[in-house]
Design a protein around this motif. Structure first.
Motif, PDB file in Angstrom:
ATOM      1  N   LEU A  42     100.024  63.467  16.199  1.00  0.00           N
ATOM      2  CA  LEU A  42     100.968  62.877  15.552  1.00  0.00           C
ATOM      3  C   LEU A  42     100.929  63.400  13.966  1.00  0.00           C
ATOM      4  CD1 LEU A  42     101.817  59.464  16.994  1.00  0.00           C
ATOM      5  CD2 LEU A  42     102.705  61.573  17.831  1.00  0.00           C
ATOM      6  N   THR A  43      99.921  63.742  13.656  1.00  0.00           N
ATOM      7  CA  THR A  43      99.740  64.161  11.984  1.00  0.00           C
ATOM      8  C   THR A  43      98.934  65.738  12.103  1.00  0.00           C
ATOM      9  OG1 THR A  43      99.429  61.693  11.487  1.00  0.00           O
ATOM     10  CG2 THR A  43      98.744  63.538   9.850  1.00  0.00           C
ATOM     11  N   LEU A  44      99.564  66.679  11.255  1.00  0.00           N
ATOM     12  CA  LEU A  44      99.101  67.936  11.324  1.00  0.00           C
ATOM     13  C   LEU A  44      98.752  68.016   9.487  1.00  0.00           C
ATOM     14  CD1 LEU A  44      98.786  70.756  12.376  1.00  0.00           C
ATOM     15  CD2 LEU A  44     100.959  71.309  11.325  1.00  0.00           C
ATOM     16  N   TYR A  45      97.444  68.143   9.404  1.00  0.00           N
ATOM     17  CA  TYR A  45      96.793  68.515   8.204  1.00  0.00           C
ATOM     18  C   TYR A  45      96.716  70.085   7.978  1.00  0.00           C
ATOM     19  CZ  TYR A  45      95.459  63.636   8.033  1.00  0.00           C
ATOM     20  OH  TYR A  45      95.322  62.090   8.199  1.00  0.00           O
ATOM     21  N   PHE A  46      97.047  70.615   6.603  1.00  0.00           N
ATOM     22  CA  PHE A  46      96.897  72.014   6.517  1.00  0.00           C
ATOM     23  C   PHE A  46      97.130  71.960   4.805  1.00  0.00           C
ATOM     24  CE2 PHE A  46     101.294  70.385   6.081  1.00  0.00           C
ATOM     25  CZ  PHE A  46     101.858  71.215   5.075  1.00  0.00           C
ATOM     26  N   VAL A  47      96.668  73.398   4.695  1.00  0.00           N
ATOM     27  CA  VAL A  47      96.373  73.699   3.153  1.00  0.00           C
ATOM     28  C   VAL A  47      97.779  74.725   2.652  1.00  0.00           C
ATOM     29  CG1 VAL A  47      95.036  75.313   1.775  1.00  0.00           C
ATOM     30  CG2 VAL A  47      94.135  73.775   3.445  1.00  0.00           C
ATOM     31  N   ALA A  48      98.258  74.549   1.521  1.00  0.00           N
ATOM     32  CA  ALA A  48      99.336  75.044   0.958  1.00  0.00           C
ATOM     33  C   ALA A  48      99.164  75.304  -0.317  1.00  0.00           C
ATOM     34  CB  ALA A  48     100.624  74.497   1.385  1.00  0.00           C
TER      35      ALA A  48
END
Length: 264
Positions: A129-135
């Protein structure tokens, strides 16, 4: 960047710039071969088999890497960075799917930001239910920041990205997030105080919901770049990447574990 690809942890996917499925073309930006995602498994002798590239539903003529799986290992999130005529167009997060026991059949882009913004390094929470990512979105704290997106259930799209805030993000780069089943977030950073280059940090939430960041210290961290840590489910052992001395190439994958405390 490695990721466990099976429930028994005997198979891993990892990113590599070795000669891969799409030949030996050189990336004009990095000066190495374009990266692909490879697979390897432990044999009966407890040795890793020769790595093989996964199929071209995932691997492309561009850079592909940083794999992250759903809890049932049938959804694969990864980063793809396109280059056209020597110009880097930025990175996007893609999702590949498969039926249980079969190969990857579909691949789609996860809409997060405009084409001018680079996003990557996905890490999906165990509940999906949660997507962590870099931007490198405008309005961040500098360099690459870590963001998260949530959704109410797996059939719904993710919400708008939310920056994890100044306790996590710095004027430097925060990269390679990994969220464990216990809610602890691990990431690499060259902005928090460390031992040199990228260091690996862990972040836990206090009673007020604020992230408390802690350096993983030696021997996980070194004076070189240390990053992309992942854990076996329910165990204090796993894998991470490092460019420290003594390896076999530029960035190598290392295994780690926390020895049990013995009382005599």
């Amino acid at each position: 960047a490695a990721s466990y690809a099976s429930e028994d942890h005997n198979t891993i996917y990892f990113t590599s710039s070795r000669a891969g499925i799409h030949g030996e073309k050189i990336n004009p930006v990095t000066g190495t071969y374009f990266t692909d995602i490879f697979e390897t498994s432990l044999n009966r002798k407890n040795m890793w088999e020769k790595p093989t590239p996964i199929n071209d539903t995932v691997n492309s003529p561009n850079d592909d890497g940083t794999p992250s799986f759903s809890n049932n290992f049938n959804d694969l999130y990864f980063t793809r960075c396109k280059i056209v005529r020597g110009i880097k167009l930025g990175c996007k997060i893609y999702k590949a799917t498969r039926q249980p026991g079969e190969d990857w059949t579909t691949c789609e882009n996860i809409p997060i930001a405009s084409d001018s913004i680079t996003v990557g390094h996905p890490s999906l929470s165990p509940d999906g239910l949660t997507l962590y990512f870099v931007a490198n979105m405008p309005g961040g704290f500098g360099g690459n920041d870590i963001y998260m997106m949530t959704r109410p259930n797996k059939s719904r799209p993710f919400s708008n990205p939310v920056n994890l805030g100044m306790n996590i993000n710095t004027p430097g780069d925060e990269l390679y997030p990994f969220i464990r089943e216990n809610g602890i977030l691990y990431f690499a950073s060259n902005g928090h105080p460390g031992m040199g280059g990228l260091d690996i940090f862990k972040a836990t939430k206090n009673e007020d919901g604020e992230w408390i960041v802690e350096n993983m210290r030696y021997p996980i961290n070194s004076s070189a770049d240390d990053f992309a840590i992942v854990f076996k489910k329910g165990s204090e052992e796993g894998l991470f990447s490092s460019s420290r001395k003594g390896g076999r190439g530029k960035d190598d994958i290392y295994y780690f574990y926390l020895p049990p405390i013995e009382f005599v």
